[in-house]
Each structure stands twice: as structure tokens, then as C-alpha cells.
Design a protein around this motif. Structure first.
Motif, short mmCIF file in Angstrom:
data_model
loop_
_atom_site.label_atom_id
_atom_site.label_comp_id
_atom_site.label_asym_id
_atom_site.label_seq_id
_atom_site.Cartn_x
_atom_site.Cartn_y
_atom_site.Cartn_z
N LEU A 191 0.78 -1.15 -0.11
CA LEU A 191 -0.09 -0.36 -0.07
C LEU A 191 0.87 1.10 -0.02
CD1 LEU A 191 -3.01 -1.16 2.90
CD2 LEU A 191 -3.19 -0.30 0.43
N GLY A 192 1.80 1.03 0.39
CA GLY A 192 2.84 2.48 1.03
C GLY A 192 3.00 2.46 -0.58
N MET A 193 3.49 1.63 -1.33
CA MET A 193 4.37 1.45 -2.61
C MET A 193 3.22 2.46 -3.79
SD MET A 193 7.07 1.16 -2.97
CE MET A 193 8.00 2.14 -1.65
N GLN A 194 1.63 1.86 -3.19
CA GLN A 194 0.86 2.86 -4.26
C GLN A 194 0.66 3.82 -4.14
OE1 GLN A 194 -2.35 -0.16 -3.54
NE2 GLN A 194 -2.10 -1.66 -4.66
N GLN A 195 0.98 4.12 -2.63
CA GLN A 195 0.47 5.54 -2.40
C GLN A 195 1.79 6.35 -3.05
OE1 GLN A 195 0.83 6.06 2.21
NE2 GLN A 195 -0.19 7.93 2.15
N TRP A 196 2.77 5.85 -2.97
CA TRP A 196 4.45 6.63 -3.42
C TRP A 196 3.70 6.70 -4.78
CZ3 TRP A 196 8.18 4.39 -6.45
CH2 TRP A 196 9.13 5.61 -6.72
N ALA A 197 3.14 6.22 -6.01
CA ALA A 197 2.81 6.02 -7.35
C ALA A 197 1.77 6.97 -7.45
CB ALA A 197 2.95 4.99 -7.62
#
Length: 141
Positions: A36-42
Motif C-alpha cells: 500500500l505504501g508503494m501504491q501511495q508513493w506511485a
């Protein structure tokens, strides 16, 4: 081998299974939090919108769940170990639950506040409002 030694050995796998279940659960939650952190970053590169805000709330929810599981897992294991008369194991997991729970539960409370959406602002009523004191004129005119 005495009968008490064999019963202690029969109890060990129960606690071991609970520890394995707790660790695997924490690893799965950590992986979900990272994804989820990577999705938020993207999503942060596409501008701040409702998707970014929703992802931020989901990250806070997963963090809250992970912190609660990190503290509650050893407490449950300590309770089961105590019920199985594994007193030293219960003490070790109780200390671990306290060591993880004392800093983790305030962080989980903060993550809970971040995961709940703020209340909508109160709607303003258009038009003239009567003031107290018997004056029926609108302010400013």
C-alpha cells in the motif's frame, strides 16, 4: 522418560504453532503495508486527489492492525502457555507483549485517528440570520 516430560513435550508444539502463526501474520501485514505504501508513493506523482487520500487511510488502517497484532499476539501466546502450565514461556511472552504494547498501542491510536476521515465542515445557511436582542435587521445592512 517420565510422564511429566512427555506431557510438556506435547504442549510445546501448541505454543510453537501459535508463535509461527503470529510471526506469519505480522509478515503478511508488513507486506500489505509495504504494498500500500508503494501504491501511495506511485499515486503521489499524479497529484493529490481522493485516491491518494484513500490510500493514506488504508496505510494507517493496516499499520494500526499490525501494531495491535504485534502487541496482542504475545499476550495470547502467554495466556495459552500459562494455561498449559508453561510458566516460564508465559512470562517471556508476557514481557514481550508489554515491550511491544507500551509503545505500540499509542502509535495504533494515532494511526486510528489518521484512518478515520475528518467530519465534513458544517454547512453555512445562506441568507440573513436574526441576532439576539430583538433586532430583526440583518447585520451590515
Amino acid at each position: 522418560m517420565t510422564s511429566s516430560t512427555s506431557t510438556v513435550r506435547a504442549r510445546g508444539p501448541v505454543v510453537g504453532f501459535l508463535v509461527l502463526l503470529w510471526v506469519v501474520g505480522l509478515l503478511a501485514l508488513a507486506w500489505w503495508w509495504f504494498a500500500l505504501g508503494m501504491q501511495q508513493w506511485a499515486a503521489s506523482y499524479s497529484g493529490s486527489g481522493p485516491e491518494t487520500e484513500q490510500l493514506r487511510r488504508q496505510v494507517s488502517q493496516v499499520l494500526m492492525i499490525m501494531l495491535v497484532v504485534a502487541a496482542a499476539g504475545p499476550a495470547v501466546i502467554a495466556l495459552v502457555a500459562y494455561r498449559l502450565r508453561l510458566v516460564r514461556t508465559a512470562i517471556v511472552f508476557l514481557v514481550l507483549a508489554l515491550a511491544l504494547g507500551v509503545p505500540g498501542l499509542p502509535l495504533a491510536a494515532h494511526a486510528y485517528r489518521d484512518s478515520t476521515p475528518p467530519p465534513p465542515p458544517p454547512a453555512s445557511v445562506p441568507g440573513c440570520h436574526e441576532l439576539s436582542g430583538g433586532d430583526t435587521r440583518c447585520p451590515g445592512g
